[in-house]
Design an enzyme around this catalytic site. Sequence first.
Site, PDB file in Angstrom:
ATOM      1  N   GLU A   1     -15.143 -40.696-125.355  1.00 27.95           N
ATOM      2  CA  GLU A   1     -14.958 -39.823-126.427  1.00 27.95           C
ATOM      3  C   GLU A   1     -14.383 -38.356-126.139  1.00 27.95           C
ATOM      4  O   GLU A   1     -14.977 -37.271-126.061  1.00 27.95           O
ATOM      5  CB  GLU A   1     -16.260 -39.413-127.262  1.00 27.95           C
ATOM      6  CG  GLU A   1     -16.252 -38.781-128.699  1.00 27.95           C
ATOM      7  CD  GLU A   1     -17.547 -38.391-129.224  1.00 27.95           C
ATOM      8  OE1 GLU A   1     -17.457 -37.677-130.365  1.00 27.95           O
ATOM      9  OE2 GLU A   1     -18.625 -38.849-128.641  1.00 27.95           O
TER      10      GLU A   1
ATOM     11  N   GLN B   1     -28.332 -39.313-124.693  1.00 28.44           N
ATOM     12  CA  GLN B   1     -27.445 -38.168-125.057  1.00 28.44           C
ATOM     13  C   GLN B   1     -26.976 -37.332-123.969  1.00 28.44           C
ATOM     14  O   GLN B   1     -25.990 -36.865-123.994  1.00 28.44           O
ATOM     15  CB  GLN B   1     -28.028 -37.314-126.260  1.00 28.44           C
ATOM     16  CG  GLN B   1     -27.087 -36.535-126.735  1.00 28.44           C
ATOM     17  CD  GLN B   1     -25.896 -36.549-127.363  1.00 28.44           C
ATOM     18  OE1 GLN B   1     -25.634 -37.015-128.723  1.00 28.44           O
ATOM     19  NE2 GLN B   1     -24.646 -36.837-126.648  1.00 28.44           N
TER      20      GLN B   1
ATOM     21  N   HIS C   1     -26.519 -40.968-136.371  1.00 27.25           N
ATOM     22  CA  HIS C   1     -27.811 -40.416-135.522  1.00 27.25           C
ATOM     23  C   HIS C   1     -28.657 -40.100-136.355  1.00 27.25           C
ATOM     24  O   HIS C   1     -28.576 -38.914-136.849  1.00 27.25           O
ATOM     25  CB  HIS C   1     -26.997 -39.333-134.710  1.00 27.25           C
ATOM     26  CG  HIS C   1     -26.048 -39.975-133.461  1.00 27.25           C
ATOM     27  ND1 HIS C   1     -26.563 -40.262-132.252  1.00 27.25           N
ATOM     28  CD2 HIS C   1     -24.792 -40.117-133.455  1.00 27.25           C
ATOM     29  CE1 HIS C   1     -25.596 -40.379-131.287  1.00 27.25           C
ATOM     30  NE2 HIS C   1     -24.518 -40.282-132.352  1.00 27.25           N
TER      31      HIS C   1
ATOM     32  N   HIS D   1     -21.364 -44.986-126.555  1.00 27.35           N
ATOM     33  CA  HIS D   1     -20.419 -43.714-126.618  1.00 27.35           C
ATOM     34  C   HIS D   1     -19.269 -43.591-125.503  1.00 27.35           C
ATOM     35  O   HIS D   1     -19.734 -43.355-124.203  1.00 27.35           O
ATOM     36  CB  HIS D   1     -20.861 -42.496-126.563  1.00 27.35           C
ATOM     37  CG  HIS D   1     -21.855 -42.102-127.886  1.00 27.35           C
ATOM     38  ND1 HIS D   1     -22.999 -43.171-128.247  1.00 27.35           N
ATOM     39  CD2 HIS D   1     -21.933 -41.250-128.779  1.00 27.35           C
ATOM     40  CE1 HIS D   1     -23.439 -42.661-129.424  1.00 27.35           C
ATOM     41  NE2 HIS D   1     -22.888 -41.416-129.745  1.00 27.35           N
TER      42      HIS D   1
ATOM     43  N   HIS E   1     -22.290 -46.521-137.005  1.00 29.51           N
ATOM     44  CA  HIS E   1     -22.472 -45.543-136.120  1.00 29.51           C
ATOM     45  C   HIS E   1     -23.306 -44.227-136.786  1.00 29.51           C
ATOM     46  O   HIS E   1     -22.519 -43.442-137.315  1.00 29.51           O
ATOM     47  CB  HIS E   1     -21.479 -45.247-135.198  1.00 29.51           C
ATOM     48  CG  HIS E   1     -21.485 -44.404-134.306  1.00 29.51           C
ATOM     49  ND1 HIS E   1     -21.414 -44.690-132.896  1.00 29.51           N
ATOM     50  CD2 HIS E   1     -21.820 -43.009-134.218  1.00 29.51           C
ATOM     51  CE1 HIS E   1     -21.612 -43.761-131.931  1.00 29.51           C
ATOM     52  NE2 HIS E   1     -21.772 -42.793-132.801  1.00 29.51           N
TER      53      HIS E   1
ATOM     54  N   ASP F   1     -21.545 -41.113-138.287  1.00 25.34           N
ATOM     55  CA  ASP F   1     -21.915 -40.346-137.128  1.00 25.34           C
ATOM     56  C   ASP F   1     -22.838 -39.416-137.293  1.00 25.34           C
ATOM     57  O   ASP F   1     -24.002 -39.587-136.638  1.00 25.34           O
ATOM     58  CB  ASP F   1     -20.499 -39.875-136.437  1.00 25.34           C
ATOM     59  CG  ASP F   1     -20.821 -39.551-135.082  1.00 25.34           C
ATOM     60  OD1 ASP F   1     -21.868 -39.737-134.528  1.00 25.34           O
ATOM     61  OD2 ASP F   1     -19.871 -39.010-134.307  1.00 25.34           O
TER      62      ASP F   1
END
Length: 420
Positions: A214, A153, A58, A211, A56, A310
């Site tokens: 969270e 996102q 970005h 996701h 995971h 992440d």
Amino acid sequence: MATKKFTNLSIYRQPEAKEILVEDGVIKAIGCGLPPADQEIDLDGRLVSPPYVDSHLHLDYVGTGRDDAAADNLSGTLFEGIERWSHIKKTQTVEDVKQRAIRGITEEMAHGVQYIRTHVDVTDPQLTGLRAVLELREELAQNVTIQIVSFPQEGMHNYPRGAELVEEGLKMGADAVGGIPHAEWARQYGEESIHRIVDLAVRYDKLIDVHCDETDDPMARFVELLNARVLGEGIGSRTTASHTTSFGSVDNAYAFRMMGLFQKSGMNFTSQGTENAYLQGRADSYPKRRGLTRVKEFLEAGINVSLGQDSIVDPWYPAGNGNLMNVLDNTLHLAQLMSFEQMERALDLITFNGAKTLCIEDIYGIEVGKAANFIVLDAPDPLEAIRQRAGVLASVRNGEFLFKKHTTYETELDIFRPTR
């Protein structure tokens, strides 16, 4: 045919084997007293492991937290990070994204990562980040395996044409469908996004990585709906719920019931122990929550969990350098997974469990007939690797060194420099 023999080593999960014979980039034999080879490399008793898997990350966000003053997330929350990013991304270009992503990939590879699943934001009419990372996936394929999640996102419903852009990302070549249901403006929209994600995955034969929940809100329930849908479709093993930090806040009666359903579906989970420890619990005084899903309980129930960096210096997290040993160390402490027996198998969280999450078990691992991909740790065994937070002395891909070091801190060969 050229042969190499790596000797005087210990293999993670195969401690009885002391040698690896490689022929033309493929593992020919594993064991002791193997036939001589054209080249023999003494690893001085070090521990050899399959490469690390960052399940995971970005890549399109790398470095934006330092390069842009607008990225300063004053509250330190997930939602302010999203708001900051929505402004930053408007000025990025394909080349800018590629340069920053290469920095992140290089850092990750220097710490032994050879497999990355990256979520790439597609809530952008130009799909700038996706175009950049798709190019890098092909350009760097000899050195690193990159899986791409088409990730909204700013939300499938919050952002104009968000769901359509996710679908366009799949058509362009993304490997997985992403989503962020807890960030949608209403619970109903979040539920609709889950249905859309699963429908797209079935239609395009893609993996799923959401996701999911969270948040510290113990009433977040999107993971329940996701699990029900993929259980019904029979695609649980191809699905990942990332973060699920709210699951660390729910009551035990609900948690234990859901874990039974997670076992039935075979769904994977990823935890981001460093970043969520930083982001979550922001509304708590004391006691303050750890920002972690139920990693220990999942593992004890046979539910697959892997870890990810992440972020690397972006609006959500001002640190991060691709060192999964650091992520692992923090997670083991936060999850209280530190018996000697647990530490002996702790590397699973950044190796085999990650490979299962990415659905690459057929090509992953130190086995005869598979590509000679592995790393050399600066430790003699798994327990010492965990205790010493061991660095990576070498990374081997298809039988060739990507880099090697005399010690953890002294590099003999530079990390690769990607070129087109």
